[in-house]
Design a protein around this motif. Sequence first.
Motif, PDB file in Angstrom:
ATOM      1  N   GLN A  67       0.828  -1.207   0.000  1.00  0.00           N
ATOM      2  CA  GLN A  67       0.000   0.000   0.000  1.00  0.00           C
ATOM      3  C   GLN A  67       0.864   1.259   0.000  1.00  0.00           C
ATOM      4  O   GLN A  67       0.577   2.220  -0.717  1.00  0.00           O
TER       5      GLN A  67
ATOM      6  N   TYR B 298       2.357   1.716  -3.376  1.00  0.00           N
ATOM      7  CA  TYR B 298       1.341   2.209  -4.315  1.00  0.00           C
ATOM      8  C   TYR B 298       1.097   3.704  -4.094  1.00  0.00           C
ATOM      9  O   TYR B 298       1.049   4.474  -5.044  1.00  0.00           O
ATOM     10  N   LEU B 299       0.948   4.110  -2.839  1.00  0.00           N
ATOM     11  CA  LEU B 299       0.689   5.518  -2.541  1.00  0.00           C
ATOM     12  C   LEU B 299       1.867   6.416  -2.946  1.00  0.00           C
ATOM     13  O   LEU B 299       1.669   7.544  -3.415  1.00  0.00           O
ATOM     14  N   LYS B 300       3.082   5.915  -2.803  1.00  0.00           N
ATOM     15  CA  LYS B 300       4.249   6.682  -3.225  1.00  0.00           C
ATOM     16  C   LYS B 300       4.235   6.906  -4.730  1.00  0.00           C
ATOM     17  O   LYS B 300       4.463   8.027  -5.210  1.00  0.00           O
ATOM     18  N   VAL B 301       3.934   5.879  -5.494  1.00  0.00           N
ATOM     19  CA  VAL B 301       3.875   6.005  -6.955  1.00  0.00           C
ATOM     20  C   VAL B 301       2.730   6.931  -7.354  1.00  0.00           C
ATOM     21  O   VAL B 301       2.887   7.801  -8.221  1.00  0.00           O
ATOM     22  N   GLU B 302       1.588   6.765  -6.716  1.00  0.00           N
ATOM     23  CA  GLU B 302       0.443   7.613  -7.026  1.00  0.00           C
ATOM     24  C   GLU B 302       0.749   9.081  -6.721  1.00  0.00           C
ATOM     25  O   GLU B 302       0.424   9.974  -7.513  1.00  0.00           O
ATOM     26  N   ASN B 303       1.397   9.344  -5.592  1.00  0.00           N
ATOM     27  CA  ASN B 303       1.768  10.714  -5.234  1.00  0.00           C
ATOM     28  C   ASN B 303       2.729  11.320  -6.255  1.00  0.00           C
ATOM     29  O   ASN B 303       2.607  12.483  -6.625  1.00  0.00           O
ATOM     30  N   LYS B 304       3.697  10.538  -6.714  1.00  0.00           N
ATOM     31  CA  LYS B 304       4.642  11.036  -7.705  1.00  0.00           C
ATOM     32  C   LYS B 304       3.938  11.384  -9.006  1.00  0.00           C
ATOM     33  O   LYS B 304       4.235  12.403  -9.637  1.00  0.00           O
ATOM     34  N   ILE B 305       2.993  10.563  -9.419  1.00  0.00           N
ATOM     35  CA  ILE B 305       2.248  10.825 -10.657  1.00  0.00           C
ATOM     36  C   ILE B 305       1.413  12.092 -10.506  1.00  0.00           C
ATOM     37  O   ILE B 305       1.415  12.969 -11.378  1.00  0.00           O
ATOM     38  N   LEU B 306       0.696  12.200  -9.397  1.00  0.00           N
ATOM     39  CA  LEU B 306      -0.129  13.395  -9.171  1.00  0.00           C
ATOM     40  C   LEU B 306       0.737  14.650  -9.069  1.00  0.00           C
ATOM     41  O   LEU B 306       0.383  15.700  -9.586  1.00  0.00           O
ATOM     42  N   ARG B 307       1.875  14.522  -8.416  1.00  0.00           N
ATOM     43  CA  ARG B 307       2.794  15.660  -8.253  1.00  0.00           C
ATOM     44  C   ARG B 307       3.328  16.127  -9.603  1.00  0.00           C
ATOM     45  O   ARG B 307       3.531  17.322  -9.818  1.00  0.00           O
TER      46      ARG B 307
ATOM     47  N   HIS C 168       1.757  16.232 -12.344  1.00  0.00           N
ATOM     48  CA  HIS C 168       0.705  16.955 -13.056  1.00  0.00           C
ATOM     49  C   HIS C 168       0.481  18.363 -12.502  1.00  0.00           C
ATOM     50  O   HIS C 168      -0.166  19.180 -13.150  1.00  0.00           O
TER      51      HIS C 168
END
Length: 158
Positions: free
Chosen positions: A3, A6-15, A17
């Motif tokens: 988890q 996953y949250l680290k990757v999701e944060n990097k993607i959102l960041r 943008h």
Amino acid sequence: MRQIDYLKVENKILRSHITSQIRLSPSEKRKILKYGLALGKSVRHFINVVDYSTFRRWVRYDVKGYIRKPRQRGRKRTPEQIRQLVVRLAKENNWGYTRILGELKKLEIVSLSRNTIKNILREHGLDPAPERSRDTWDSYIKRHFKALWACDFFTKTA
């Protein structure tokens, strides 16, 4: 752990943008500090909202009790003597912004701009020169009544 990954990757993607800088409120800073300090030095691998050095600065100022002076923004206010001089020149001479600026330059007060003079006069309730000098017909007649009255006796009929 999955988890967290996953949250680290999701944060990097959102960041990636987000194009502008994220501004945090004081309550958000406190939350980041609270949970970040609980992680210790490993917060360096998780923090995405701000840079790690910024986080460390927050720790230094907020947790360790360093007193930080609030930053003053903008230019310093024009000294009161100069402000009074600008108002006096405008009232006594009925000059506009540019003329006042020229006179101040003659006095070697060159740190002012035309817009600063305009703002000073507006603060004191003085309109631009043409509006300041507007005169009514009634006040003109009252001011020149004696001269106008005397003119009636000097007319010659043909």
